[in-house]
Design an enzyme around this catalytic site. Structure first.
Site, PDB file in Angstrom:
ATOM      1  N   GLU A 148       0.810  -1.229   0.000  1.00  0.00           N
ATOM      2  CA  GLU A 148       0.000   0.000   0.000  1.00  0.00           C
ATOM      3  C   GLU A 148       0.842   1.277   0.000  1.00  0.00           C
ATOM      4  O   GLU A 148       0.705   2.124   0.879  1.00  0.00           O
ATOM      5  CB  GLU A 148      -0.956  -0.015   1.204  1.00  0.00           C
ATOM      6  CG  GLU A 148      -1.895  -1.216   1.180  1.00  0.00           C
ATOM      7  CD  GLU A 148      -2.741  -1.342   2.440  1.00  0.00           C
ATOM      8  OE1 GLU A 148      -2.874  -0.362   3.187  1.00  0.00           O
ATOM      9  OE2 GLU A 148      -3.282  -2.448   2.675  1.00  0.00           O
ATOM     10  N   ASN A 189       1.948  -5.162  -3.141  1.00  0.00           N
ATOM     11  CA  ASN A 189       0.591  -5.540  -2.749  1.00  0.00           C
ATOM     12  C   ASN A 189      -0.238  -4.291  -2.426  1.00  0.00           C
ATOM     13  O   ASN A 189       0.213  -3.422  -1.674  1.00  0.00           O
ATOM     14  CB  ASN A 189       0.699  -6.436  -1.493  1.00  0.00           C
ATOM     15  CG  ASN A 189      -0.608  -7.085  -1.096  1.00  0.00           C
ATOM     16  OD1 ASN A 189      -1.270  -7.710  -1.922  1.00  0.00           O
ATOM     17  ND2 ASN A 189      -0.985  -6.949   0.164  1.00  0.00           N
ATOM     18  N   HIS A 225     -10.526  -6.249  -1.202  1.00  0.00           N
ATOM     19  CA  HIS A 225     -11.472  -5.972  -0.104  1.00  0.00           C
ATOM     20  C   HIS A 225     -12.682  -5.261  -0.716  1.00  0.00           C
ATOM     21  O   HIS A 225     -12.706  -4.027  -0.809  1.00  0.00           O
ATOM     22  CB  HIS A 225     -10.804  -5.103   0.975  1.00  0.00           C
ATOM     23  CG  HIS A 225      -9.675  -5.801   1.679  1.00  0.00           C
ATOM     24  ND1 HIS A 225      -9.877  -6.912   2.460  1.00  0.00           N
ATOM     25  CD2 HIS A 225      -8.341  -5.550   1.700  1.00  0.00           C
ATOM     26  CE1 HIS A 225      -8.713  -7.320   2.955  1.00  0.00           C
ATOM     27  NE2 HIS A 225      -7.760  -6.516   2.506  1.00  0.00           N
ATOM     28  N   GLU A 255      -6.097 -10.812  -0.599  1.00  0.00           N
ATOM     29  CA  GLU A 255      -6.796 -10.554   0.672  1.00  0.00           C
ATOM     30  C   GLU A 255      -8.305 -10.489   0.465  1.00  0.00           C
ATOM     31  O   GLU A 255      -8.994  -9.633   1.048  1.00  0.00           O
ATOM     32  CB  GLU A 255      -6.309  -9.227   1.289  1.00  0.00           C
ATOM     33  CG  GLU A 255      -4.805  -9.157   1.499  1.00  0.00           C
ATOM     34  CD  GLU A 255      -4.346  -7.889   2.214  1.00  0.00           C
ATOM     35  OE1 GLU A 255      -5.189  -7.184   2.797  1.00  0.00           O
ATOM     36  OE2 GLU A 255      -3.138  -7.611   2.181  1.00  0.00           O
ATOM     37  N   ASP A 257     -12.092 -10.393   0.584  1.00  0.00           N
ATOM     38  CA  ASP A 257     -13.304 -10.506   1.412  1.00  0.00           C
ATOM     39  C   ASP A 257     -14.328  -9.522   0.851  1.00  0.00           C
ATOM     40  O   ASP A 257     -13.973  -8.549   0.199  1.00  0.00           O
ATOM     41  CB  ASP A 257     -13.057 -10.322   2.915  1.00  0.00           C
ATOM     42  CG  ASP A 257     -12.353  -9.048   3.303  1.00  0.00           C
ATOM     43  OD1 ASP A 257     -12.344  -8.089   2.501  1.00  0.00           O
ATOM     44  OD2 ASP A 257     -11.813  -8.984   4.424  1.00  0.00           O
TER      45      ASP A 257
HETATM   46  O1  9MR Z   1      -6.109  -8.223   9.318  1.00  0.00           O
HETATM   47  C1  9MR Z   1      -5.307  -7.179   9.828  1.00  0.00           C
HETATM   48  C2  9MR Z   1      -5.920  -6.645  11.093  1.00  0.00           C
HETATM   49  O2  9MR Z   1      -5.942  -7.626  12.106  1.00  0.00           O
HETATM   50  C3  9MR Z   1      -5.154  -5.430  11.541  1.00  0.00           C
HETATM   51  O3  9MR Z   1      -5.789  -4.844  12.655  1.00  0.00           O
HETATM   52  C4  9MR Z   1      -5.064  -4.431  10.406  1.00  0.00           C
HETATM   53  C5  9MR Z   1      -4.287  -3.185  10.775  1.00  0.00           C
HETATM   54  O4  9MR Z   1      -4.362  -2.269   9.728  1.00  0.00           O
HETATM   55  O5  9MR Z   1      -4.430  -5.043   9.288  1.00  0.00           O
HETATM   56  C6  9MR Z   1      -5.199  -6.078   8.800  1.00  0.00           C
HETATM   57  O6  9MR Z   1      -4.688  -6.564   7.598  1.00  0.00           O
HETATM   58  C7  9MR Z   1      -4.532  -5.619   6.542  1.00  0.00           C
HETATM   59  C8  9MR Z   1      -3.381  -6.090   5.665  1.00  0.00           C
HETATM   60  O7  9MR Z   1      -2.242  -6.271   6.448  1.00  0.00           O
HETATM   61  C9  9MR Z   1      -3.111  -5.119   4.545  1.00  0.00           C
HETATM   62  N1  9MR Z   1      -4.295  -4.834   3.768  1.00  0.00           N
HETATM   63  C10 9MR Z   1      -5.480  -4.457   4.548  1.00  0.00           C
HETATM   64  C11 9MR Z   1      -5.760  -5.502   5.633  1.00  0.00           C
HETATM   65  C12 9MR Z   1      -7.033  -5.162   6.383  1.00  0.00           C
HETATM   66  O8  9MR Z   1      -6.876  -3.970   7.097  1.00  0.00           O
END
Ligand code: 9MR
Length: 389
Positions: A148, A189, A225, A255, A257
């Protein structure tokens, strides 16, 4: 029992393999997988679903390989939580996608608030990446090296790395990762890059920047997402992914969902099924799209409700590990069965003929080359002979 009944029954046996990962492989992908975390380790039903049934052939740690977990203080490295996920992948014979090395979130204050020069931040970046990638060397199918980096309008995000080093931080990160584990696939990513537009174009710019500098980048991950009803079409996603593969990288959905406004309705669950099926089908239809990962498969562990209050039910199984229509949407994308069916028992002809024809396989391997399918056919034959005799 009549011979034709026995043969009919025998065709049902290979459908044991028609679970998500098995079906993905049969269709020509490398894996179907899920994000997971240690919070679920004591959850027997979840763990059984994670390792059983040939649904998940790949896992990604949700948090435990991020900077704040690995190097919470300068030169203090803690690998315990990350190791637990790596060990789980090994125990379950699952591929491991390692996530992530450089991201502006889950970054400790000592990094984000540090008073850096270009030289001192470069050293910190190299030390973090070299130490972590070396620790997991040989265990990661892929690393999300930079996560990101882009704003929605395609400009670089103003995090500490960009502010001190400009876009060179991306080059420094990929170079360090390549040196530490030459065999791991190195990915950029991001989200919002799943369809053509300024952000996707900017992500292609990152690939070109690295390639032009002769720095190794192997893949681009599309997080996926999405919201119910807001998923880009198969054609849109394929066109977009092909713009990346044309640059000489593989791609993956990393990722996935698909959230909805609560309370859920049957209509929203049906639309969610279509949306999951769309994204799985898009990967399948894209040469060099290697796999699909969901950002956990079970609503109990979804990040969505706490981040987007009032929404949820984003995953392919309920909080008590019951398969939702979305599960069958993915399965149908991989097996080529009818979109309105919710059966777990797709027929052999669809598995062997329809599914592979959807995909221009990068490996060139046909469905019949796959060991699972061959074993399934052998079992069927033995079963049929047993019933008839
Ligand atoms: O699933 C992750 C969640 O438990 C954390 O709190 C969060 C913090 O930003 O990150 C989530 O995973 C992220 C991933 O690392 C990068 N893309 C977005 C995902 C969802 O926020």
């Amino acid at each position: 029992m009549q011979i034709n009944q026995a043969l009919k029954l025998s065709f049902l046996l290979p459908s044991v393999y028609a679970q998500l990962h098995g079906a993905a492989k049969t269709a020509g992908l490398l894996y179907f997988g899920t994000e997971t975390e240690s919070v679920s380790f004591g959850d027997a039903a979840y763990q059984a679903a994670l390792k059983g049934n040939d649904d998940f052939g790949q896992i990604t740690p949700g948090n435990s390989m991020k900077w704040d977990a690995i190097q919470p203080a300068p030169n203090t490295f803690t690998f315990t939580a990350g190791d637990a996920i790596a060990d789980l992948a090994a125990t379950n014979n699952q591929l491991l996608r390692c996530h992530n090395l450089v991201w502006h979130e889950q970054l400790p204050d000592w990094v984000s608030g540090g008073n850096w020069t270009a030289a001192s931040l470069t050293q910190v970046l190299q030390n973090h990446i070299t130490t972590e990638v070396t620790h997991y060397k040989g265990k990661c199918y892929a690393w999300d090296v930079v996560n990101e980096a882009l704003n929605d309008n395609g400009t670089f995000g103003n995090d500490v790395f960009f502010n001190v080093l400009g876009s060179d931080y991306i080059k420094i990160a990929f170079q360090a990762a390549a040196a530490a584990d030459p065999a791991a696939k190195l990915y950029y990513n991001d989200f919002g890059t799943e369809f053509p537009g300024v952000k996707s174009t900017a992500a292609q710019g990152i690939v070109k920047m690295l390639k032009d500098a002769n720095i190794k980048i192997d893949g681009v991950g599309f997080q996926g997402h999405f919201t119910v009803g807001g998923t880009p079409s198969v054609a849109t996603q394929v066109t977009n992914m092909e713009a990346f593969t044309a640059l000489g990288v593989e791609v993956a959905i990393t990722e996935l969902d698909i959230r909805m406004t609560l309370p859920q309705t049957d209509a929203m669950l049906a639309q969610q099924k279509t949306d999951y099926q769309t994204t799985a089908a898009a990967c399948l239809a894209t040469k060099n799209c290697v796999g699909v990962t969901v950002w956990d498969f079970d609503d109990k562990y979804s990040w969505v409700p706490s981040t987007f209050p009032g929404t949820g039910s984003a995953d392919i199984m309920t909080a008590n590990v019951t398969k939702k229509p979305a599960y069958f949407g993915v399965l149908q994308a991989f097996t080529g069965t009818a979109a309105n069916s919710t059966t777990t028992m797709p027929s052999m002809p669809n598995m062997t003929v329809t599914a592979p024809s959807l995909r221009a396989s990068s490996s060139g391997a046909s469905a019949l080359d796959k060991p699972g399918m061959i074993l399934g056919m052998l079992l069927s034959l033995i079963f049929a002979m047993f019933i008839v005799s």
